[in-house]
Design a protein around this motif. Structure first.
Motif, short mmCIF file in Angstrom:
data_model
loop_
_atom_site.label_atom_id
_atom_site.label_comp_id
_atom_site.label_asym_id
_atom_site.label_seq_id
_atom_site.Cartn_x
_atom_site.Cartn_y
_atom_site.Cartn_z
N ASP A 164 0.82 -1.21 0.00
CA ASP A 164 0.00 0.00 0.00
C ASP A 164 0.86 1.26 0.00
O ASP A 164 0.48 2.27 -0.60
N ALA A 165 2.01 1.20 0.67
CA ALA A 165 2.90 2.35 0.73
C ALA A 165 3.61 2.60 -0.59
O ALA A 165 3.95 3.74 -0.91
N LEU A 166 3.84 1.52 -1.36
CA LEU A 166 4.56 1.62 -2.63
C LEU A 166 3.78 0.93 -3.75
O LEU A 166 4.25 0.00 -4.39
N PRO A 167 2.54 1.39 -4.01
CA PRO A 167 1.67 0.67 -4.96
C PRO A 167 2.18 0.67 -6.40
O PRO A 167 1.84 -0.24 -7.16
N ASP A 168 2.99 1.64 -6.77
CA ASP A 168 3.52 1.68 -8.14
C ASP A 168 4.81 0.87 -8.29
O ASP A 168 5.34 0.77 -9.39
N VAL A 169 5.28 0.32 -7.18
CA VAL A 169 6.54 -0.42 -7.18
C VAL A 169 6.30 -1.92 -6.98
O VAL A 169 6.84 -2.74 -7.71
N ILE A 170 5.50 -2.27 -5.98
CA ILE A 170 5.24 -3.67 -5.63
C ILE A 170 3.94 -4.12 -6.29
O ILE A 170 2.90 -3.49 -6.10
N GLU A 171 3.99 -5.21 -7.03
CA GLU A 171 2.78 -5.74 -7.68
C GLU A 171 1.96 -6.62 -6.75
O GLU A 171 0.75 -6.58 -6.75
N SER A 172 2.67 -7.47 -5.95
CA SER A 172 1.96 -8.33 -4.99
C SER A 172 2.89 -8.76 -3.88
O SER A 172 4.12 -8.75 -4.04
N VAL A 173 2.29 -9.13 -2.74
CA VAL A 173 3.02 -9.62 -1.58
C VAL A 173 2.29 -10.85 -1.07
O VAL A 173 1.08 -10.85 -0.90
N HIS A 174 3.05 -11.91 -0.81
CA HIS A 174 2.51 -13.16 -0.26
C HIS A 174 3.43 -13.54 0.90
O HIS A 174 4.65 -13.58 0.72
N LEU A 175 2.87 -13.84 2.08
CA LEU A 175 3.72 -14.09 3.23
C LEU A 175 3.07 -15.04 4.23
O LEU A 175 1.88 -15.31 4.16
N GLY A 176 3.90 -15.55 5.13
CA GLY A 176 3.37 -16.42 6.16
C GLY A 176 4.45 -17.08 6.99
O GLY A 176 5.65 -16.85 6.80
N ALA A 177 3.99 -17.94 7.92
CA ALA A 177 4.87 -18.70 8.80
C ALA A 177 5.18 -20.05 8.16
O ALA A 177 4.32 -20.65 7.52
N ASN A 178 6.39 -20.52 8.35
CA ASN A 178 6.82 -21.80 7.81
C ASN A 178 6.15 -22.97 8.52
O ASN A 178 5.94 -22.94 9.73
N PHE A 179 5.84 -24.02 7.77
CA PHE A 179 5.38 -25.26 8.38
C PHE A 179 6.18 -26.46 7.87
O PHE A 179 5.94 -27.59 8.26
N SER A 180 7.17 -26.23 7.04
CA SER A 180 8.00 -27.30 6.49
C SER A 180 9.03 -27.77 7.51
O SER A 180 9.57 -26.98 8.28
N THR A 181 9.33 -29.04 7.47
CA THR A 181 10.39 -29.58 8.33
C THR A 181 11.76 -29.41 7.69
O THR A 181 12.77 -29.76 8.29
N ARG A 182 11.81 -28.87 6.48
CA ARG A 182 13.07 -28.69 5.75
C ARG A 182 13.51 -27.23 5.68
O ARG A 182 14.25 -26.84 4.80
N SER A 183 13.12 -26.41 6.64
CA SER A 183 13.32 -24.96 6.57
C SER A 183 14.68 -24.48 7.04
O SER A 183 14.97 -23.29 6.93
N ARG A 184 15.48 -25.38 7.60
CA ARG A 184 16.81 -25.01 8.10
C ARG A 184 16.77 -23.86 9.10
O ARG A 184 17.65 -23.00 9.13
N GLY A 185 15.70 -23.81 9.88
CA GLY A 185 15.57 -22.81 10.93
C GLY A 185 14.87 -21.53 10.52
O GLY A 185 14.58 -20.69 11.37
N TYR A 186 14.57 -21.36 9.25
CA TYR A 186 13.84 -20.17 8.82
C TYR A 186 12.38 -20.34 9.20
O TYR A 186 11.77 -21.38 8.95
N THR A 187 11.84 -19.33 9.85
CA THR A 187 10.52 -19.45 10.47
C THR A 187 9.40 -18.75 9.72
O THR A 187 8.24 -19.11 9.86
#
Length: 108
Positions: free
Chosen positions: A32-55
């Motif tokens: 919303d702050a940069l509508p002419d720059v960013i087309e989309s954002v997708h995000l969330g918390a990890n649920f994979s057991t292969r994440s190497r500690g990334y959460t």
């Protein structure tokens, strides 16, 4: 050509899920702050057991590399990094790529 910007985050031991979600909301707010720059954002918390500690993580789509470059130096982005991400996450991993023409669905 569209560009994907993927960021993986590793929460500090003291970072609660509630705090992590608030940080992700701030990241989402960059659209919303940069509508002419960013087309989309997708995000969330990890649920994979292969994440190497990334959460947590997010993916942003930009129109092109010039838009990604503009985002990198935008004051709104820099503020979120310094005031929200760094205080609550130990490590980040970035992966940027040009979205190929045979992606499905195809991005412009």
């Amino acid at each position: 050509m569209a560009v994907a910007h993927i960021i993986l985050l590793k929460a500090k031991p003291e970072t609660t899920e509630e705090i992590a979600q608030e940080v992700l909301k701030d990241v989402a707010g960059l659209k919303d702050a940069l509508p002419d720059v960013i087309e989309s954002v997708h995000l969330g918390a990890n649920f994979s057991t292969r994440s190497r500690g990334y959460t947590h993580g997010f993916t942003m789509i930009f129109k092109d590399r010039a838009a990604l470059d503009q985002y990198a130096t935008a004051p709104e982005h820099v503020k979120v990094i310094h005031e929200r991400i760094r205080p609550h996450f130990d490590d980040t991993l970035a992966f940027d790529y040009d979205v190929t023409e045979y992606s499905n669905p195809r991005l412009h």
